[in-house]
Design a protein around this motif. Sequence first.
Motif, PDB file in Angstrom:
ATOM      1  N   ARG A 251       0.695  -1.032  -0.029  1.00  0.00           N
ATOM      2  CA  ARG A 251       0.021   0.085   0.283  1.00  0.00           C
ATOM      3  C   ARG A 251       0.810   1.126  -0.027  1.00  0.00           C
ATOM      4  O   ARG A 251       0.609   2.361  -0.767  1.00  0.00           O
ATOM      5  CB  ARG A 251      -0.902   0.045   1.449  1.00  0.00           C
ATOM      6  N   THR A 255       1.001   3.991  -3.031  1.00  0.00           N
ATOM      7  CA  THR A 255       0.483   5.411  -2.739  1.00  0.00           C
ATOM      8  C   THR A 255       1.633   6.510  -3.116  1.00  0.00           C
ATOM      9  O   THR A 255       1.506   7.477  -3.374  1.00  0.00           O
ATOM     10  CB  THR A 255       0.222   5.431  -1.179  1.00  0.00           C
ATOM     11  N   LEU A 261      -3.306   8.975  -7.035  1.00  0.00           N
ATOM     12  CA  LEU A 261      -4.478   8.012  -6.668  1.00  0.00           C
ATOM     13  C   LEU A 261      -5.028   8.500  -5.312  1.00  0.00           C
ATOM     14  O   LEU A 261      -4.691   8.938  -4.410  1.00  0.00           O
ATOM     15  CB  LEU A 261      -3.489   6.703  -6.232  1.00  0.00           C
ATOM     16  N   LEU A 264      -7.711   2.981  -3.038  1.00  0.00           N
ATOM     17  CA  LEU A 264      -6.601   1.804  -3.423  1.00  0.00           C
ATOM     18  C   LEU A 264      -7.328   0.798  -2.581  1.00  0.00           C
ATOM     19  O   LEU A 264      -7.603   0.775  -1.229  1.00  0.00           O
ATOM     20  CB  LEU A 264      -5.079   2.156  -2.922  1.00  0.00           C
ATOM     21  N   ASP A 265      -7.661  -0.084  -3.374  1.00  0.00           N
ATOM     22  CA  ASP A 265      -8.459  -1.431  -2.772  1.00  0.00           C
ATOM     23  C   ASP A 265      -9.633  -1.074  -2.033  1.00  0.00           C
ATOM     24  O   ASP A 265     -10.854  -0.713  -2.401  1.00  0.00           O
ATOM     25  CB  ASP A 265      -7.503  -2.308  -2.260  1.00  0.00           C
TER      26      ASP A 265
END
Length: 424
Positions: A251, A255, A261, A264-265
């Motif tokens: 992660r 990032t 972004l 995320l997920d």
Amino acid sequence: QEFRSKSDWSFALTAIVVVQAAQAAMSTSDLDRALHASVLKREAAKEAEFRAARQKHEEEVRLVFGATDMTKEELKKLIDSDRRLYYRSEELNDKLFIQYKGWKELKNLEGWTGLKALYAECNAFDRISGLSLCRNLRSLFLQENCIKRIEGLEGCPLLWNLNLNNNFIERIEGLSHLRSLNTLTVQKNKIGFAGVEDLLHLVDTTISTLDVQDNKIWDPDVLPEVFVRMADLRVLYLKGNPCAKKIPNYRKGITAVCENLKYLDDRPVFPEDRRAAEAFNRGGLEEERAERRRIKEEESAKHERNMKAFQDMIENVKREKRERDLMREQDKYTDASDPVISKEQRMQEQVERWKQEHADEIKDDAREHAGRCLQSGDRINHLETPRCNEESEQIHEQETKSVEECQSDKRKLVYEDIWDDKLR
């Protein structure tokens, strides 16, 4: 008589043997070829018979389950089945729901030129076709089909959302001409067996939300080679792929390198998370802890500044009120007699002046009629007031008597009755 020596006789015999052997070999090869041709012909006949039997069986099974083909007649039946959802003219409809039909080929959509959303999930489509005239299509839902390749979208330049979950796609392609594509969902496919090459086409797209969960992406180089180079990427779902375990500090690493972004997920990427990830990427765990301490100090300082600004605002309002009250005490004018017109008074005067000038326009006839009716009703009620007052007094007396009777305590008699029964 022509052969005069033994050598001549041996030579002649050898030539005869060679000629006979050649003739025997030639006849054997011809026989083999003939046999092989007959075997192939027989196998072809068997295969044709097997295919015909299989097709017949599939047709019987499909008829048993009520399946049909995507014909114009079936689409007409679909339109007639729900007149509240569809117009009778195909070109006027902007939505089409054909899920759970069991159709094998996407076709006969030439008349649906105004289509904007097509819901075709849970069918048996093996390829994307029949959309060449759907120029206004925005959303296409083809999840849970048998599609093996992304193609046939050249006629949909305005496509915004494409859902291809639970198919058999092995490579992302055929999307570079879709300059309006924002969301691509390809969960549970077979993407990634060939490594980065299966996803390299994403670099040339305008995709902002990408969902590639539960695929076969094993190469960790997909992060620097594909995701980092996607300028419009804002949302990424990558979990469920083998590469998620191979990317160092999954992660934080994603990032730090994907600057734009936002999600995320399973959770958002907050600015504080991005700062911590960048600090970890610079100097490891110690740098991340220091950055988190700085973030916490900045938040507390910001909170203190906000509280101080709020207190200053309260003090300024109180001081202005005190000054205004002291000036009013020393002033010989009141609010009503003050010759200086304030901004609020000026606005109120303008409103009153406008109402007077446009009295006819804002006149409410229904309200005036209702007021006159109420006045006439009050006049009638005033004439009947004495009789009504007497009746109301009588009703009030009856109600008070009933209330007093209800409030009276009768439990003594009940207890006496019980006591008498016991004595007996």
